[in-house]
Design a protein around this motif. Structure first.
Motif, short mmCIF file in Angstrom:
data_model
loop_
_atom_site.label_atom_id
_atom_site.label_comp_id
_atom_site.label_asym_id
_atom_site.label_seq_id
_atom_site.Cartn_x
_atom_site.Cartn_y
_atom_site.Cartn_z
N ARG A 31 29.01 -2.59 46.07
CA ARG A 31 29.45 -3.27 47.30
C ARG A 31 28.24 -3.89 47.98
N ALA A 32 28.35 -5.16 48.31
CA ALA A 32 27.23 -5.90 48.89
C ALA A 32 27.55 -6.35 50.31
N LEU A 33 26.52 -6.43 51.12
CA LEU A 33 26.58 -7.13 52.41
C LEU A 33 25.55 -8.25 52.38
N CYS A 34 25.95 -9.45 52.76
CA CYS A 34 25.00 -10.55 52.81
C CYS A 34 24.62 -10.83 54.26
N TRP A 89 29.07 0.52 58.14
CA TRP A 89 29.18 -0.56 57.15
C TRP A 89 27.92 -0.65 56.29
N VAL A 90 26.78 -0.57 56.95
CA VAL A 90 25.51 -0.68 56.22
C VAL A 90 25.34 0.49 55.26
N ARG A 91 25.63 1.69 55.72
CA ARG A 91 25.45 2.87 54.87
C ARG A 91 26.41 2.86 53.68
N PRO A 120 14.42 2.51 56.66
CA PRO A 120 13.73 3.55 55.88
C PRO A 120 14.60 4.75 55.53
N THR A 121 15.73 4.92 56.22
CA THR A 121 16.61 6.05 55.93
C THR A 121 17.61 5.74 54.81
N LEU A 122 17.67 4.48 54.39
CA LEU A 122 18.65 4.07 53.38
C LEU A 122 18.04 4.22 51.98
#
Length: 221
Positions: A31-34, A89-91, A120-122
């Protein structure tokens, strides 16, 4: 985070293989976020160029690689959303696809939204940048790459890696991006850097950088 910092996107088989290695699974399962935000800070970018990136029709192959899903994360909208909503959403994303434009504008909005502190937490997320979307993670970009008036000439960016990037080396439409210009840039930048053409990228895992290239590049210690 695991990083794939490109000059021109996923433009060849070597960069594509590096991306697959970072993802650890097929692109069709990711799954991608642009993130097109950097475009809004650069005078050369237009509504058309932003749409082409989001639609997977830009010259930089990223959105159109066959992801399971692609969502749009526009940083300018995040202050108007609950933090817990957009952070979820980001996670949930496997990869962030970050377009070019002005890196100082992008850095500003990454800080303003709080996403810069989250990065940095991802630990399992892959960041794939193109041009300014790669440069934004470096300490400095060089004065010649600052086009956003709000930066007031300050070329500092996020500093999540310890080197800088001179992109689009020898690109035909950018006559000021020749090796002599890169050498002058390296003298000014005051730290390690890489000049990359659009067939080159830098893979970063656990702080270790590796150049992936089927084209021309140069390291400046």
């Amino acid at each position: 985070m695991k990083l794939l910092l490109t000059s021109g996107g996923v433009t060849n088989a070597s960069i594509h293989a590096a991306l697959l290695d970072l993802l650890g699974k097929p692109i069709a399962e990711c799954r991608a976020l642009c993130i097109p935000t950097a475009q809004h800070g650069h005078p050369w970018c237009t509504p058309d160029t932003a749409w082409r990136f989001v639609a997977g029709r830009s010259p930089a192959p990223m959105v159109d690689l066959g992801w399971q899903s692609v969502g749009l994360l526009e940083l300018l909208a995040l202050p108007h959303r609950p933090r817990e909503q957009w952070e979820a959403w980001v996670r949930a994303a496997d990869v962030l696809l970050v377009d070019g434009g002005d890196a100082t504008f992008l850095a500003h909005w990454l800080r303003q939204t709080g996403l810069a502190d989250l990065l940095p937490t991802l630990t399992d997320t892959v960041w794939v940048g193109v041009s300014a979307g790669s440069m934004v993670l470096t300490p400095r970009i060089g004065a010649q790459f600052v086009s956003w008036p709000g930066a007031d000439g300050n070329d500092a960016t996020l500093g999540l890696v310890d080197f800088s990037i001179f992109p689009h080396l020898n690109y035909p439409d950018f006559p000021s991006n020749r090796m002599a210009n890169a050498e002058a840039w390296a003298t000014e930048i005051g730290g390690p850097g890489y000049a990359l053409d659009d067939q080159s990228a830098i893979r970063v895992v656990d702080g270790a950088a590796q150049v992936i290239s089927e084209g021309e590049w140069r390291a400046f210690p």
